[in-house]
Design a protein around this motif. Structure first.
Motif, short mmCIF file in Angstrom:
data_model
loop_
_atom_site.label_atom_id
_atom_site.label_comp_id
_atom_site.label_asym_id
_atom_site.label_seq_id
_atom_site.Cartn_x
_atom_site.Cartn_y
_atom_site.Cartn_z
N ASP A 1 -20.34 -0.73 -4.81
CA ASP A 1 -19.51 -1.73 -5.47
C ASP A 1 -18.96 -1.14 -6.77
N GLY A 2 -18.37 -2.00 -7.59
CA GLY A 2 -17.70 -1.51 -8.79
C GLY A 2 -16.41 -0.80 -8.45
N ARG A 3 -15.80 -1.19 -7.34
CA ARG A 3 -14.62 -0.51 -6.81
C ARG A 3 -13.33 -1.24 -7.18
N VAL A 4 -12.28 -0.47 -7.43
CA VAL A 4 -10.95 -1.03 -7.70
C VAL A 4 -9.97 -0.35 -6.75
N SER A 5 -9.19 -1.15 -6.03
CA SER A 5 -8.29 -0.62 -5.01
C SER A 5 -6.84 -0.61 -5.48
N ILE A 6 -6.12 0.44 -5.13
CA ILE A 6 -4.69 0.52 -5.38
C ILE A 6 -4.01 1.03 -4.11
N GLU A 7 -2.89 0.40 -3.76
CA GLU A 7 -2.25 0.67 -2.47
C GLU A 7 -1.11 1.67 -2.60
N VAL A 8 -0.95 2.48 -1.58
CA VAL A 8 0.20 3.38 -1.53
C VAL A 8 1.48 2.55 -1.46
N ASP A 9 2.58 3.12 -1.89
CA ASP A 9 3.89 2.49 -1.80
C ASP A 9 4.06 1.93 -0.37
N PRO A 10 4.25 0.62 -0.23
CA PRO A 10 4.29 0.03 1.11
C PRO A 10 5.44 0.54 1.97
N ARG A 11 6.45 1.11 1.35
CA ARG A 11 7.57 1.66 2.13
C ARG A 11 7.15 2.89 2.93
N LEU A 12 5.95 3.42 2.64
CA LEU A 12 5.45 4.59 3.34
C LEU A 12 4.54 4.24 4.53
N ALA A 13 4.44 2.95 4.83
CA ALA A 13 3.48 2.50 5.86
C ALA A 13 3.73 3.13 7.22
N TRP A 14 4.97 3.59 7.49
CA TRP A 14 5.28 4.18 8.79
C TRP A 14 5.47 5.69 8.67
N ASP A 15 5.00 6.26 7.56
CA ASP A 15 5.21 7.69 7.25
C ASP A 15 3.84 8.33 6.98
N THR A 16 3.33 9.03 7.97
CA THR A 16 1.98 9.61 7.85
C THR A 16 1.90 10.59 6.69
N GLU A 17 2.76 11.57 6.67
CA GLU A 17 2.69 12.62 5.64
C GLU A 17 2.99 12.06 4.26
N GLY A 18 3.92 11.12 4.20
CA GLY A 18 4.22 10.50 2.91
C GLY A 18 3.04 9.71 2.37
N THR A 19 2.34 9.03 3.27
CA THR A 19 1.15 8.28 2.86
C THR A 19 0.06 9.21 2.33
N ILE A 20 -0.15 10.32 3.02
CA ILE A 20 -1.18 11.27 2.59
C ILE A 20 -0.86 11.80 1.19
N ALA A 21 0.39 12.18 0.98
CA ALA A 21 0.79 12.73 -0.32
C ALA A 21 0.66 11.68 -1.42
N GLU A 22 1.10 10.45 -1.14
CA GLU A 22 1.03 9.39 -2.14
C GLU A 22 -0.43 9.03 -2.45
N ALA A 23 -1.29 9.00 -1.44
CA ALA A 23 -2.70 8.70 -1.66
C ALA A 23 -3.34 9.74 -2.57
N LYS A 24 -3.03 11.00 -2.34
CA LYS A 24 -3.57 12.07 -3.19
C LYS A 24 -3.03 11.97 -4.61
N ASN A 25 -1.75 11.61 -4.75
CA ASN A 25 -1.17 11.46 -6.08
C ASN A 25 -1.81 10.31 -6.85
N LEU A 26 -2.00 9.18 -6.17
CA LEU A 26 -2.65 8.02 -6.81
C LEU A 26 -4.08 8.36 -7.23
N HIS A 27 -4.80 9.02 -6.34
CA HIS A 27 -6.18 9.38 -6.64
C HIS A 27 -6.26 10.30 -7.85
N ALA A 28 -5.38 11.28 -7.91
CA ALA A 28 -5.38 12.22 -9.03
C ALA A 28 -4.97 11.55 -10.33
N LYS A 29 -4.01 10.64 -10.25
CA LYS A 29 -3.52 9.97 -11.47
C LYS A 29 -4.57 9.01 -12.04
N VAL A 30 -5.15 8.17 -11.19
CA VAL A 30 -6.18 7.25 -11.67
C VAL A 30 -7.39 8.03 -12.16
#
Length: 372
Positions: free
Chosen positions: A104-133
């Motif tokens: 627990d103690g978790r906070v969630s943030i979602e990838v840009d929803p426009r990437l929902a149908w873009d596998t590689e874009g989602t992977i890149a955005e997820a890594k960017n969000l993780h690194a930024k937070v």
């Protein structure tokens, strides 16, 4: 000794997460108050939540002005605003994360929803969000689209914790668990400490009733009316049965022996849409050890005020739940059609909220630049 209903839920092994976040919640202390008084041990966000937070207050004006002065684009500005709020919330929940070893103690943030149908874009955005937070207790939300499934595996394989969102169907839930276990196997092969990688699977509840109830009303028979308000719980309860099944396999045992923790079911969309139903319906009727319930504040307040917690309300319900779904099928309500529609509507709603946010922040940036 009298305890509150939210404490009783916690005692039953259910984790309460708040489905909301804003800068005002953080600065006013209201989020800390919910932690202290109502057993909140995590937070989820989505594009609609950020759109409401940023466009309905002045709390972000100074930050937007600073972004305008720096020449930031609208996408860069939103990325900065949302990740800052999530990082600050992660700091607030860090003590809970430490005590629970990150469960627990978790906070969630979602990838840009426009990437929902873009596998590689989602992977890149997820890594960017993780690194930024850059916080150990952040969860990156990835929608459970067909294109999202390989992204879930790839992000987990990189050692990043994931909240899989917008799950409506039992078949898709099985695919999500498969993607999780595949990702954890790859993470192990990549040398990551599996005990540090966490995941939840967000299974949506109330929207199922909203759609199916409309179809039952259209049928109009007594048999149809008797099934109203039952599909959402039935679907979620069978999902929990799927969870029990797929986390009891030899495949999972190998990962668990290497330190992996199970991907916990998370009940989402737990605010009651029909005022005819009890306002705590999707909380008190979905209690089991090891699950998360993410609640809008209205539902949290109702549960705290008058929720009746009777312990585990999922065990022993699977046969009855299966009868409900079979009865709907016999009435001509096509399960796959319903869940496919709900996924499409959910994604489109998030994209629309994101586009509204882009438009509003673009206007604010333009105004700030003109005023400079």
């Amino acid at each position: 000794m009298t305890t509150t209903p939210t404490q009783q839920l916690s005692d039953a092994g259910l984790s309460i997460w708040l489905d909301d976040l804003s800068r005002q919640r953080l600065s006013s202390g209201s989020l800390q108050k919910l932690i202290d008084q109502k057993n909140v041990v995590g937070v989820t966000t989505n594009p609609s939540i950020f759109q409401a937070a940023i466009t309905s207050s002045t709390d972000y004006d100074d930050a937007i002005t600073a972004q305008a002065a720096a020449g930031a684009s609208v996408e860069e500005t939103i990325f900065e605003l949302t990740t800052t709020d999530v990082a600050d919330a992660c700091d607030l929940f860090a003590p809970i994360a430490a005590v629970t070893e990150g469960v627990d103690g978790r906070v969630s943030i979602e990838v840009d929803p426009r990437l929902a149908w873009d596998t590689e874009g989602t992977i890149a955005e997820a890594k960017n969000l993780h690194a930024k937070v850059n916080k150990d207790n952040v969860l990156i939300k990835i929608p459970a689209t067909r294109e999202g499934l390989p992204a879930i595996s790839a992000v987990l394989a990189a050692g990043i914790s994931v909240n899989v969102t917008l799950i409506f169907s039992l078949a898709r839930y099985r695919a999500v668990i498969d993607a999780f276990q595949s990702g954890m196997k790859r993470a192990m092969e990549n040398g990551h400490d599996l005990s540090k990688i966490h995941s939840v699977a967000s299974f949506f509840v109330s929207r199922v009733d909203t759609e199916i109830d409309q179809r039952l009303d259209a049928i109009g028979t007594d048999e149809a009316k008797a099934l109203k308000g039952k599909a959402g719980l039935a679907n979620a309860r069978i999902a929990y049965h799927v969870y029990e099944e797929l986390f009891s396999t030899e495949r999972w045992a190998v990962l668990a022996a290497a330190g992996a923790r199970p991907q916990r079911p998370l009940w989402a969309s737990t605010g009651v849409k029909d005022p005819a139903y009890p306002d705590t319906l999707y909380v008190t009727e979905l209690v089991a050890a090891g699950v998360v319930n993410t609640m809008p504040e209205k539902t949290l307040d109702a549960t705290f005020d008058h929720g009746i917690v009777t312990g585990d309300t999922i065990a022993g319900t699977y046969e009855e739940a299966s009868v409900v779904l079979s009865s709907l099928r016999n009435l001509g309500i096509t399960y796959n059609e319903v869940v496919d529609q709900l996924e499409s509507e959910g994604l489109n709603k998030f994209v629309a909220s994101w586009n509204d946010l882009l438009s509003d922040v673009e206007s604010a940036l333009t105004a700030a630049r003109n005023a400079a």
